[in-house]
Write an enzyme that holds these catalytic residues in place. Structure first.
Site, mmCIF file in Angstrom:
data_model
loop_
_atom_site.group_PDB
_atom_site.id
_atom_site.type_symbol
_atom_site.label_atom_id
_atom_site.label_comp_id
_atom_site.label_asym_id
_atom_site.label_seq_id
_atom_site.Cartn_x
_atom_site.Cartn_y
_atom_site.Cartn_z
ATOM 1 C CG ASN A 11 7.513 -4.478 0.061
ATOM 2 O OD1 ASN A 11 8.614 -3.972 -0.142
ATOM 3 N ND2 ASN A 11 6.476 -3.773 0.527
ATOM 4 C CG ASP A 33 0.240 -8.893 11.577
ATOM 5 O OD1 ASP A 33 1.282 -9.118 10.941
ATOM 6 O OD2 ASP A 33 0.229 -8.667 12.807
ATOM 7 C CB VAL A 34 2.771 -10.737 6.607
ATOM 8 C CG1 VAL A 34 2.224 -10.088 5.356
ATOM 9 C CG2 VAL A 34 3.804 -9.849 7.297
ATOM 10 C CB SER A 77 -0.915 0.004 1.228
ATOM 11 O OG SER A 77 -0.136 -0.107 2.406
ATOM 12 N NE ARG A 78 1.920 3.066 5.053
ATOM 13 C CZ ARG A 78 2.956 3.028 5.895
ATOM 14 N NH1 ARG A 78 3.945 3.899 5.772
ATOM 15 N NH2 ARG A 78 3.020 2.132 6.849
ATOM 16 C CE1 TYR A 90 14.011 -3.444 8.278
ATOM 17 C CE2 TYR A 90 16.317 -3.053 7.708
ATOM 18 C CZ TYR A 90 14.978 -3.040 7.365
ATOM 19 O OH TYR A 90 14.596 -2.627 6.109
ATOM 20 C CB ALA A 104 14.390 -9.652 10.407
ATOM 21 C CE LYS A 105 13.861 -6.160 5.801
ATOM 22 N NZ LYS A 105 12.702 -6.441 4.953
HETATM 23 N N1 LIG Z 1 12.980 2.305 2.664
HETATM 24 C C1 LIG Z 1 14.193 1.807 2.710
HETATM 25 O O1 LIG Z 1 15.186 2.538 2.717
HETATM 26 C C2 LIG Z 1 14.406 0.321 2.731
HETATM 27 C C3 LIG Z 1 15.711 -0.152 2.639
HETATM 28 C C4 LIG Z 1 15.945 -1.518 2.651
HETATM 29 C C5 LIG Z 1 14.888 -2.386 2.760
HETATM 30 N N2 LIG Z 1 13.626 -1.911 2.876
HETATM 31 C C6 LIG Z 1 12.541 -2.881 2.989
HETATM 32 O O2 LIG Z 1 11.617 -2.662 1.954
HETATM 33 C C7 LIG Z 1 10.308 -3.038 2.395
HETATM 34 C C8 LIG Z 1 9.347 -1.887 2.179
HETATM 35 O O3 LIG Z 1 9.819 -0.780 2.924
HETATM 36 P P1 LIG Z 1 9.186 0.685 2.794
HETATM 37 O O4 LIG Z 1 10.283 1.623 3.063
HETATM 38 O O5 LIG Z 1 8.391 0.793 1.570
HETATM 39 O O6 LIG Z 1 8.212 0.666 4.087
HETATM 40 P P2 LIG Z 1 6.974 1.586 4.463
HETATM 41 O O7 LIG Z 1 6.908 2.789 3.601
HETATM 42 O O8 LIG Z 1 7.061 1.735 5.946
HETATM 43 O O9 LIG Z 1 5.698 0.643 4.097
HETATM 44 C C9 LIG Z 1 5.552 -0.554 4.789
HETATM 45 C C10 LIG Z 1 4.413 -1.346 4.189
HETATM 46 O O10 LIG Z 1 4.399 -2.632 4.836
HETATM 47 C C11 LIG Z 1 3.117 -2.836 5.424
HETATM 48 N N3 LIG Z 1 3.290 -3.670 6.612
HETATM 49 C C12 LIG Z 1 4.125 -3.473 7.661
HETATM 50 N N4 LIG Z 1 3.985 -4.473 8.536
HETATM 51 C C13 LIG Z 1 3.063 -5.319 8.023
HETATM 52 C C14 LIG Z 1 2.491 -6.533 8.480
HETATM 53 N N5 LIG Z 1 2.852 -7.097 9.648
HETATM 54 N N6 LIG Z 1 1.556 -7.132 7.704
HETATM 55 C C15 LIG Z 1 1.176 -6.586 6.525
HETATM 56 N N7 LIG Z 1 1.693 -5.436 6.045
HETATM 57 C C16 LIG Z 1 2.620 -4.820 6.801
HETATM 58 C C17 LIG Z 1 2.579 -1.456 5.698
HETATM 59 O O11 LIG Z 1 1.155 -1.497 5.828
HETATM 60 P P3 LIG Z 1 0.341 -0.272 6.529
HETATM 61 O O12 LIG Z 1 0.320 0.847 5.515
HETATM 62 O O13 LIG Z 1 -1.009 -0.817 6.800
HETATM 63 O O14 LIG Z 1 1.103 0.105 7.750
HETATM 64 C C18 LIG Z 1 3.047 -0.746 4.412
HETATM 65 O O15 LIG Z 1 2.213 -1.097 3.328
HETATM 66 C C19 LIG Z 1 10.459 -3.444 3.864
HETATM 67 O O16 LIG Z 1 10.603 -4.841 3.962
HETATM 68 C C20 LIG Z 1 11.742 -2.765 4.273
HETATM 69 O O17 LIG Z 1 12.359 -3.425 5.357
HETATM 70 C C21 LIG Z 1 13.353 -0.576 2.864
#
Ligand SMILES: NC(=O)c1ccc[n+]([C@@H]2O[C@H](COP(=O)([O-])OP(=O)(O)OC[C@H]3O[C@@H](n4cnc5c(N)ncnc54)[C@H](OP(=O)(O)O)[C@@H]3O)[C@@H](O)[C@H]2O)c1
Length: 243
Positions: free
Chosen positions: A88, A59-60, A10-11, A154, A157-158
């Site tokens: 994701n 919730d995954v 979603s985001r 984190y 986990a990753k």
């Molecule tokens: N941004 C970065 O710099 C970065 C870097 C490396 C890796 N990542 C990884 O990339 C992925 C996406 O990150 P992002 O930055 O896009 O995160 P984000 O903007 O915080 O969005 C997180 C998304 O995950 C959903 N979510 C979180 N916990 C959940 C759960 N237990 N069950 C179902 N949905 C869940 C949220 O849903 P809601 O909207 O309902 O809260 C939202 O849609 C993550 O795995 C993150 O660890 C991100």
């Protein structure tokens, strides 16, 4: 019909992945946990752009919620299955380890690793029979490769997700299913908005944070037929910010 399921779609990065996959002609199911408004906006945007999308809230990390949601989806889609799964959904609860409480540890580990387990085990059952094939893409992180202070939960986990990616790739390769991980560096999303961008960007050789669309483009390639021979890989996308 073949569908794509994007957890946390979603985001941020997940939203960009949903948009990209729908532009490739794939109907997408957008999973999210609680933010209904963002989820509805993403779903509407995809439809306005001519794609097909639906929401699936769960919730995954909660096995019962995963099973209930997917049972309902399967009942409503008797002729369809997921040929693409993007694991994701992820969370950060940063803290130094000696101050970290149980919930900060458990929530981060469970969202990434139990989420991967519950979703992937279930969807593989539809990808593997008759060598239908599939694509599983796990969104890991630079933190899971390098380890970052304040992120023992984190990083663990990753890194765990990378181990699972490599093991599973070997289990299912003969069934036409590829399994790969992507390890982004700093990407501009809600997850990174509280970080000190001015300081961190100095560490990135390319000189900026990445965009969610740049990660989505890599997912699109891994989903394509051209990527059929790539499996068990971890692909970095970090502007040169290597270990
Ligand atoms: N941004 C970065 O710099 C970065 C870097 C490396 C890796 N990542 C990884 O990339 C992925 C996406 O990150 P992002 O930055 O896009 O995160 P984000 O903007 O915080 O969005 C997180 C998304 O995950 C959903 N979510 C979180 N916990 C959940 C759960 N237990 N069950 C179902 N949905 C869940 C949220 O849903 P809601 O909207 O309902 O809260 C939202 O849609 C993550 O795995 C993150 O660890 C991100």
């Amino acid at each position: 019909m073949k569908y794509a399921l994007v957890t946390g779609g979603s985001r941020g990065i997940g939203k960009a992945i949903c948009l990209k996959l729908s532009q490739m002609g794939m109907p997408v199911v957008i999973n999210y946990q609680s933010n209904d408004k963002s989820a509805q906006e993403t779903c509407e945007l995809i439809k306005q752009l001519g794609g097909a999308a639906e929401l699936l809230k769960f919730d995954v990390s909660d096995k019962e919620q995963v099973d209930n949601a997917l049972n309902t989806w399967e009942d409503n889609h008797p002729d369809d299955y997921f040929s693409v799964l993007v694991n994701n959904a992820g969370k950060r609860h940063d803290n130094v380890l000696f101050m970290m409480d149980d919930s900060e540890w458990n929530d981060v580990i469970s969202t990434t690793l139990n989420g991967f387990f519950y979703l992937t085990r279930r969807l593989l059952k539809h990808m593997m029979p008759r060598r239908r094939g599939g694509r599983i893409i796990n969104i890991s992180s630079l933190s899971g490769i390098k380890g970052l202070p304040g992120q023992c939960n984190y990083s663990a986990a990753k890194a765990g997700l990378i181990g699972a990616t490599k093991a599973l790739a070997q289990e299912v390769a003969s069934r036409g299913v590829t399994v790969n991980a992507i390890a982004p560096g700093f990407i501009e999303t809600d997850m990174t908005k509280d970080l000190s961008k001015e300081d961190l960007v100095k560490l990135v050789p390319v000189g900026r944070f990445g965009k969610p669309e740049e990660v989505a483009a890599l997912v699109a390639f891994l989903v394509s037929d051209e990527a059929a021979y790539i499996t068990g890989e971890v692909i970095n996308i970090n502007g040169g910010l290597h270990t």
